[in-house]
Enzyme design. Sequence first.
Site, short mmCIF file in Angstrom:
data_model
loop_
_atom_site.label_atom_id
_atom_site.label_comp_id
_atom_site.label_asym_id
_atom_site.label_seq_id
_atom_site.Cartn_x
_atom_site.Cartn_y
_atom_site.Cartn_z
N GLU A 297 -8.39 0.69 3.24
CA GLU A 297 -7.88 0.60 4.23
C GLU A 297 -7.81 0.92 6.00
O GLU A 297 -7.37 1.19 6.83
CB GLU A 297 -5.83 0.70 4.46
CG GLU A 297 -4.80 -0.60 5.54
CD GLU A 297 -3.77 -0.02 5.23
OE1 GLU A 297 -3.06 -0.45 6.74
OE2 GLU A 297 -3.56 -0.08 4.15
N ARG A 298 -7.68 2.41 5.20
CA ARG A 298 -8.05 3.64 6.54
C ARG A 298 -9.82 2.75 7.16
O ARG A 298 -10.03 3.02 8.35
CB ARG A 298 -8.75 4.73 5.54
CG ARG A 298 -8.84 6.07 6.75
CD ARG A 298 -8.54 7.42 5.94
NE ARG A 298 -8.98 8.41 7.00
CZ ARG A 298 -10.16 8.46 7.14
NH1 ARG A 298 -11.30 8.40 5.55
NH2 ARG A 298 -10.90 9.97 7.71
N ARG A 299 -10.78 2.68 6.01
CA ARG A 299 -12.11 1.71 6.93
C ARG A 299 -11.97 1.15 7.57
O ARG A 299 -12.51 1.24 8.63
CB ARG A 299 -12.94 2.14 5.43
CG ARG A 299 -14.05 3.08 5.17
CD ARG A 299 -14.71 2.53 3.73
NE ARG A 299 -13.41 3.01 2.90
CZ ARG A 299 -13.99 2.57 1.77
NH1 ARG A 299 -14.91 1.63 1.78
NH2 ARG A 299 -12.97 2.30 0.45
N SER B 111 -18.23 7.37 12.99
CA SER B 111 -18.96 7.54 12.38
C SER B 111 -19.68 5.84 12.82
O SER B 111 -20.73 5.35 12.49
CB SER B 111 -18.22 8.27 11.33
OG SER B 111 -19.73 8.14 10.16
N GLN C 40 0.68 -1.00 0.00
CA GLN C 40 -0.19 0.27 -0.25
C GLN C 40 1.12 0.91 -0.05
O GLN C 40 2.18 1.25 0.42
CB GLN C 40 -0.83 0.02 1.49
CG GLN C 40 -1.02 1.24 2.15
CD GLN C 40 -2.45 1.72 1.42
OE1 GLN C 40 -1.85 2.70 0.23
NE2 GLN C 40 -3.68 1.94 1.38
#
Length: 301
Positions: A98-100, A73, A57
């Site tokens: 990847e952030r999620r 959230s 990544q």
Amino acid sequence: MVAKKSGLGKGLDALIPAGNKKAPVKKETEPVIIEKIVEKKGVETLKITEVEPNREQPRKNFNEDALLELSDSIKQYGVIQPLIVQKKGDHYEIIAGERRWRAAKMAGIKEIPVIIKDYSDQQVMEISLIENIQREDLNPIEEAMAYKNLMEEFHLKQDEIAEKVSKSRTAVTNSMRLLKLDKRVQQMMIDDMISAGHARTLITIEDPDVQYNIATKIFDEKLSVRETEKMVKLIQKPEVKKEKAEKVNSFIYKDIEEKIKAILGTKVTVDHRSNNKGRISIEYYSNDELERILFLLESIN
């Protein structure tokens, strides 16, 4: 960082084929529809422990505050947009999202929605790069390294990379030039101590120590890009190049003298030599003062 366009032209839709048939490692040209990424059809649910990040990544740094906001959230609404993954041995590797995934783990989510695809290594790298560029998530060095990897691993030319990410060839070239900088200066960019604009002015300076010294001066004195350009031009004038470089170094070491003097409370001289070696002289005027200086030095961790 190089300014980003509001849209990325072909973007992800130029990279993601409609079918799941594994593509060979080659330059990808198949036209597809970007809605394939977010449509609900084909969405599956996996245990979050079955999903792992892609080690290749491009993005290496994640803002913790932004992750916490996304995590809050997700606690309320869940993961709305599925991750794109592919099967890798006994786990699924993240291609996009990847952030999620990180935020979902922070939120304590046990299962996560995914769309399972089958891509070539080149497609995976391109999709990861474009997703991050679209979200403006990469720092300048991460972006430059991603371009470099596409060139070295998949033999893409700069104009081909530029077309895939909808940037000009000049923008890609300028991004990759940042990798010529001293590693310490690159880290200062990653840490947001200096901007990409500042860093680009230092590329033509060959001496890595001079690069780093000027970068430190930029940060300490909050110099503008224009002020930095003027300093570099003075150093690079052929007839006074050496003299000006020494002048910059002299200023820096004079500043170091003053800082040590403030700590020790006595006169300090830094004698810097051309081979990057030197000597620090500390003056004292009585045995009591010598003991005081010794105590201060011993107390430094």
